[in-house]
Scaffold this active site. Sequence first.
Site, mmCIF file in Angstrom:
data_model
loop_
_atom_site.group_PDB
_atom_site.id
_atom_site.type_symbol
_atom_site.label_atom_id
_atom_site.label_comp_id
_atom_site.label_asym_id
_atom_site.label_seq_id
_atom_site.Cartn_x
_atom_site.Cartn_y
_atom_site.Cartn_z
ATOM 1 N N GLU A 112 33.121 31.979 36.003
ATOM 2 C CA GLU A 112 33.117 32.656 34.689
ATOM 3 C C GLU A 112 34.408 33.426 34.466
ATOM 4 O O GLU A 112 35.193 33.635 35.390
ATOM 5 C CB GLU A 112 31.915 33.595 34.591
ATOM 6 C CG GLU A 112 31.889 34.627 35.691
ATOM 7 C CD GLU A 112 31.452 35.998 35.241
ATOM 8 O OE1 GLU A 112 31.846 36.418 34.134
ATOM 9 O OE2 GLU A 112 30.764 36.653 36.029
ATOM 10 N N LYS A 152 34.596 39.667 24.854
ATOM 11 C CA LYS A 152 33.540 39.343 25.818
ATOM 12 C C LYS A 152 32.475 38.571 25.042
ATOM 13 O O LYS A 152 31.818 39.134 24.160
ATOM 14 C CB LYS A 152 32.972 40.628 26.415
ATOM 15 C CG LYS A 152 31.770 40.440 27.321
ATOM 16 C CD LYS A 152 31.361 41.760 27.944
ATOM 17 C CE LYS A 152 29.976 41.691 28.570
ATOM 18 N NZ LYS A 152 29.533 42.994 29.102
ATOM 19 N N VAL A 190 28.007 35.438 32.278
ATOM 20 C CA VAL A 190 27.108 34.553 33.019
ATOM 21 C C VAL A 190 26.296 33.706 32.023
ATOM 22 O O VAL A 190 26.139 32.497 32.194
ATOM 23 C CB VAL A 190 26.171 35.372 33.940
ATOM 24 C CG1 VAL A 190 25.039 34.505 34.490
ATOM 25 C CG2 VAL A 190 26.973 36.002 35.073
ATOM 26 N N ASP A 216 17.677 47.682 27.160
ATOM 27 C CA ASP A 216 18.906 46.898 27.043
ATOM 28 C C ASP A 216 18.832 45.810 28.100
ATOM 29 O O ASP A 216 18.989 46.071 29.289
ATOM 30 C CB ASP A 216 20.115 47.825 27.259
ATOM 31 C CG ASP A 216 21.446 47.074 27.266
ATOM 32 O OD1 ASP A 216 21.446 45.827 27.365
ATOM 33 O OD2 ASP A 216 22.487 47.738 27.194
ATOM 34 N N SER A 237 20.258 42.206 29.422
ATOM 35 C CA SER A 237 21.398 41.287 29.311
ATOM 36 C C SER A 237 20.942 39.906 28.852
ATOM 37 O O SER A 237 19.895 39.400 29.279
ATOM 38 C CB SER A 237 22.085 41.154 30.666
ATOM 39 O OG SER A 237 23.074 40.142 30.614
ATOM 40 N N ALA A 238 21.754 39.290 28.018
ATOM 41 C CA ALA A 238 21.496 37.901 27.591
ATOM 42 C C ALA A 238 21.605 36.942 28.777
ATOM 43 O O ALA A 238 21.184 35.785 28.673
ATOM 44 C CB ALA A 238 22.476 37.501 26.496
ATOM 45 N N ASP A 239 22.145 37.424 29.902
ATOM 46 C CA ASP A 239 22.162 36.575 31.100
ATOM 47 C C ASP A 239 20.748 36.144 31.490
ATOM 48 O O ASP A 239 20.536 35.004 31.927
ATOM 49 C CB ASP A 239 22.766 37.322 32.306
ATOM 50 C CG ASP A 239 24.251 37.603 32.160
ATOM 51 O OD1 ASP A 239 24.862 37.133 31.183
ATOM 52 O OD2 ASP A 239 24.796 38.298 33.048
ATOM 53 N N LYS A 244 23.720 43.322 39.142
ATOM 54 C CA LYS A 244 24.606 44.453 39.398
ATOM 55 C C LYS A 244 23.819 45.736 39.661
ATOM 56 O O LYS A 244 22.831 46.017 39.019
ATOM 57 C CB LYS A 244 25.586 44.611 38.232
ATOM 58 C CG LYS A 244 26.700 43.558 38.332
ATOM 59 C CD LYS A 244 27.804 43.801 37.359
ATOM 60 C CE LYS A 244 27.479 43.194 36.028
ATOM 61 N NZ LYS A 244 27.598 41.726 36.014
HETATM 62 N N1 PSU Z 1 29.961 39.826 38.073
HETATM 63 C C1 PSU Z 1 30.923 40.702 38.509
HETATM 64 N N2 PSU Z 1 31.570 41.425 37.540
HETATM 65 C C2 PSU Z 1 31.309 41.272 36.184
HETATM 66 C C3 PSU Z 1 30.315 40.343 35.750
HETATM 67 C C4 PSU Z 1 29.681 39.648 36.760
HETATM 68 O O1 PSU Z 1 31.163 40.838 39.715
HETATM 69 O O2 PSU Z 1 31.955 41.930 35.368
HETATM 70 C C5 PSU Z 1 30.025 40.152 34.257
HETATM 71 C C6 PSU Z 1 29.315 38.825 34.018
HETATM 72 O O3 PSU Z 1 30.094 38.075 33.135
HETATM 73 C C7 PSU Z 1 27.978 39.183 33.410
HETATM 74 C C8 PSU Z 1 28.303 40.439 32.661
HETATM 75 O O4 PSU Z 1 27.485 38.170 32.596
HETATM 76 O O5 PSU Z 1 29.150 41.124 33.620
HETATM 77 C C9 PSU Z 1 27.038 41.179 32.250
HETATM 78 O O6 PSU Z 1 27.303 41.949 31.118
HETATM 79 P P1 PSU Z 1 26.095 42.556 30.222
HETATM 80 O O7 PSU Z 1 25.344 43.478 31.126
HETATM 81 O O8 PSU Z 1 26.800 43.273 29.082
HETATM 82 O O9 PSU Z 1 25.270 41.405 29.728
HETATM 83 MN MN MN Z 2 23.328 44.783 26.736
#
Ligand code: PSU
Ligand code: MN
Length: 295
Positions: A18, A79, A99, A129, A131-133, A150
Amino acid sequence: MIEIAPEVADAQAVVALESTVIAHGLPRPANLETAQRLEQIVRAAGAVPATVGILAGKLKVGLGAEEVQRLAEEDNIRKVSTRDLPIAVAEGWDGATTVATTCWIAHRAGIKVFATGGTGGVHRGALPDVSADLPELARTPIVVVCSGAKIVLDLPATREWLETHGVTVVGYQCDEFPAFYSRRSGLPVDTRANSPAQVAALFQAQRGLGIDSALLVTVPVPEDFEVPQPQLQTVLDQALESAERDGIGGRELTPFLLSQMARRSHGSTLRANIALLENNARVAAEIAVALEAAG
Ligand code: PSU
Ligand code: MN
């Protein structure tokens, strides 16, 4: 609308990578160095890397060296999550894929394995909140190699979400859901796999059953780079507090928390992040090779 690099189109074993982690997840210049290193690691393990990103509204699978550099070094890189895809295409954005969008694009390009650091999930706090992941993992049949979700997230809630939506979670040489910078979370995995061949067998069974969700293969951060628990808790609490104080939300939240933690830990979390990304790229390449061998 998807452009696949010829080398990727011709290859047997491919690993998607990614680009949000490059553009927004790591600081410069470590971001570009890491992006290049991940591609080398995939190649060394016998597979072809396909870094995914968006340039002038084209969804690209297998970015060239200069294109990766653009995503790492330019300031106007968006992003791009699932909801942004039609806008990015229609308006000709330059964007990094999360992701969620990397899964979406890689699967449609015929790629079976994708490596990242940590996935998104359910955030802490009152506002749900999510994530769309997560929904993308629930509806895309692809092997996603990561170090869990994370640590900034509500990990028990994230783990529950995966279970509810039928995403099979595999512990790669581990019995616990890893917690990104930390090897342990106290949360379960659904099964343990000790080898790439075992993961390949699980994915084949999943595809044979017609189950259209991702197979989430979780790999703990290498021991030498794990951030010790008390330090991790301190910098995490501080990062969450500053986000709350500064009113950070939406797509800014995850990058903000990661950079706060890196600064407050004097780089320990950054070193852990890079180590786990590299390790996951290697494991993903080995799985891609095993999947090809299994036919
Ligand atoms: N893995 C990492 N660092 C990152 C990410 C993943 O080690 O920054 C990114 C990925 O692209 C993941 C995003 O999809 O963080 C999640 O963001 P959000 O919580 O806004 O959906
Ligand atoms: Mn979000």
